[in-house]
Design an enzyme around this catalytic site. Structure first.
Site, PDB file in Angstrom:
ATOM      1  CG  LEU A 141      20.755 -61.214   9.136  1.00 19.61           C
ATOM      2  CD1 LEU A 141      19.531 -62.086   9.208  1.00 19.61           C
ATOM      3  CD2 LEU A 141      21.072 -61.309  10.868  1.00 19.61           C
ATOM      4  N   GLY A 142      24.580 -63.139   6.890  1.00 21.47           N
ATOM      5  CA  GLY A 142      25.889 -62.964   6.337  1.00 21.47           C
ATOM      6  C   GLY A 142      25.083 -64.483   5.896  1.00 21.47           C
ATOM      7  CB  CYS A 143      26.454 -68.350   5.501  1.00 22.32           C
ATOM      8  SG  CYS A 143      28.160 -67.641   5.044  1.00 22.32           S
ATOM      9  CB  ALA A 144      22.521 -67.453   9.030  1.00 24.43           C
ATOM     10  N   GLY A 145      21.214 -65.343   6.392  1.00 26.25           N
ATOM     11  CA  GLY A 145      20.374 -64.079   5.697  1.00 26.25           C
ATOM     12  C   GLY A 145      19.511 -64.946   4.704  1.00 26.25           C
TER      13      GLY A 145
END
Length: 197
Positions: A141-145
């Protein structure tokens, strides 16, 4: 009566050994990309505008000067992500006055490598968690993870009042850098991201 809101009892970090100043990173990037990247002068201010003074890395700056295949990078990810998670988990549990066996759910977030079995499963083999500890690995989820992981950890804590949830995040962004990638996103990533748990 609604269940009580979850609370954070302790926070800990774990950092890899190499510390870079933003100036060193910018200088190295300018040398690496000079003459082979269109509009490099237009992108270089991103280093000064990122408002980052230092960051940590699992690999030294010299590592970036050679090509590294996926197998090598992911092997480094598996070893060092698990090491960082173990250090962060042990420190956090110590601050909270808990042992690994005191935990209920374990939520682990990462995006910068691939782990099968997942990082939480690897961590279970290193630390004495109960074998029935509920695990939730979150990947990709990249930065949203981190935000989504914190939301899932809070929901798990709220669903079972009195439970103790360990929420872990680890990223090794340095290992995702590709020397031959001449995209703007590759340069921007070198200006923004570091490694740690």
């Amino acid at each position: 009566m609604p269940p009580p809101d979850p609370r954070i009892h302790a926070v800990a970090t774990a950092l890899p050994p190499y510390r870079f100043s933003q100036e060193d990173v910018a200088r190295r990037a300018a040398g690496l990309f000079d003459g082979s990247f269109n509009n490099l002068e237009r992108l270089m201010p991103v280093y000064a505008n990122a408002a980052i003074e230092t960051r940590y890395s699992r690999v030294p700056l010299e590592w970036y000067m050679a090509d590294h295949g996926f197998a090598e990078r992911n092997s480094l990810y598996l070893k060092h992500a698990t090491d960082l998670l173990e250090r962060a988990a042990a420190d956090c549990l110590g601050k909270a006055g808990l042992a690994p066996a005191d935990l209920d759910p374990l939520v682990t977030v990462s995006t910068t490598g691939i782990a099968t079995p997942s990082l939480d499963a690897l961590l279970m083999e290193r630390m004495p968690f109960r074998r029935d500890t509920q695990r939730l690995p979150i990947f990709g989820l990249g930065c949203a993870g981190g935000v989504l992981g914190l939301s899932r950890a809070a929901a798990l804590a709220q669903a079972t009042p009195g439970s103790r949830v360990l929420f872990l995040v680890v990223e090794l962004c340095a290992l995702t850098f590709r020397r031959g990638d001449r995209s703007a996103s590759n340069i921007i990533a070198t200006a923004l991201f570091g490694d740690g748990a």
